[in-house]
Design an enzyme around this catalytic site. Sequence first.
Site, PDB file in Angstrom:
ATOM      1  CG  ASP A   1      -0.607   0.112   2.827  1.00  0.00           C
ATOM      2  OD1 ASP A   1       0.835  -0.148   2.616  1.00  0.00           O
ATOM      3  OD2 ASP A   1      -1.143  -0.089   3.758  1.00  0.00           O
TER       4      ASP A   1
ATOM      5  CE  LYS B   1       3.250  -6.195   3.311  1.00  0.00           C
ATOM      6  NZ  LYS B   1       2.528  -4.468   5.182  1.00  0.00           N
TER       7      LYS B   1
ATOM      8  CD  GLU C   1       8.057  -0.643   7.450  1.00  0.00           C
ATOM      9  OE1 GLU C   1       6.674  -0.834   7.251  1.00  0.00           O
ATOM     10  OE2 GLU C   1       8.053   0.568   7.103  1.00  0.00           O
TER      11      GLU C   1
HETATM   12  O1  KIV Z   1       3.269  -1.011   1.906  1.00  0.00           O
HETATM   13  C1  KIV Z   1       4.933  -1.327   1.510  1.00  0.00           C
HETATM   14  O2  KIV Z   1       5.398  -0.903   0.458  1.00  0.00           O
HETATM   15  C2  KIV Z   1       4.616  -2.335   2.660  1.00  0.00           C
HETATM   16  C3  KIV Z   1       6.831  -2.390   3.290  1.00  0.00           C
HETATM   17  C4  KIV Z   1       7.116  -1.423   3.190  1.00  0.00           C
HETATM   18  C5  KIV Z   1       7.080  -4.023   3.623  1.00  0.00           C
HETATM   19  O3  KIV Z   1       4.365  -2.171   3.529  1.00  0.00           O
END
Ligand code: KIV
Length: 263
Positions: free
Chosen positions: A43, A111, A180
């Site tokens: 996202d 995710k 993260e």
């Molecule tokens: O949205 C994204 O790019 C992420 C990564 C930083 C893991 O969640």
Amino acid sequence: MTSVLDFARFKAESRKISMVTAYDAWSARLVAHSRVDAVLVGDSAAMVMHGHPSTLPATVAVMALHTRAVAQSAAGKFITTDLPFLSFRKGIAAAMTAVGVLMRHGAQAVKLEGVDGHEDVVAHIVGSGVPVMGHIGLTPQSVHQLGGFRVQGRDDEAAARLTRQAHRLEELGCFALVLECVPAGLAAGITAALRIPTIGIGAGAGTDGQILVLQDLWGVDTSRAPRFVRRYIDGEHLLTDALDRYDADVKSARFPGVDESYS
Ligand code: KIV
């Protein structure tokens, strides 16, 4: 061709996992031609592709469009898509509608950020046959609660909370976990304690894998420079230089040439 099963295998073999984000067909095609293991339709598209200051404006519809573009070009790569802001916080039915949309657009896993308050949703998605990747530490969808994009888990209490959340996500059936912006020692400790692989971003070298935003890795936006980014090429200068050479050729009538014209 990477599948969800490879994540567990890679951890068992102590073989590091490489992931990048992708949001569109052309960059997904380049990733597909690389040896990178897997792709996240993050996202972060809201920031990188749409210029928003946070990931909050991403919607299920936006993520679905990006997912379809990536899936059409990166067929051999395992594709995980982010469930966007609040899409999994309105009850199981709403979350499953979002999951259904993303999976039908080509995601092979979803995710989601955090775990407290939506354990039932994680369990239900996993129980429905959809692989789930967890994400803790700096969870950008909570940026306003966290007071900015800042490192998490620095004090003992926060470190213990992250460790508890990591174990809980493993118990709930997640196949992998993004860590993260957490201290390297904490990330390494969580990684050693889990059976599922951890994928770090700003979490040091002790995780089972790494993920970077593709545009950061390619150095195409030097206005954003988190400490954890390594730029493998100076994409910003390479690409603007190409534009300037094109501009010069147009203005001096060197483009198009005879070979670039129809008779
Ligand atoms: O949205 C994204 O790019 C992420 C990564 C930083 C893991 O969640």
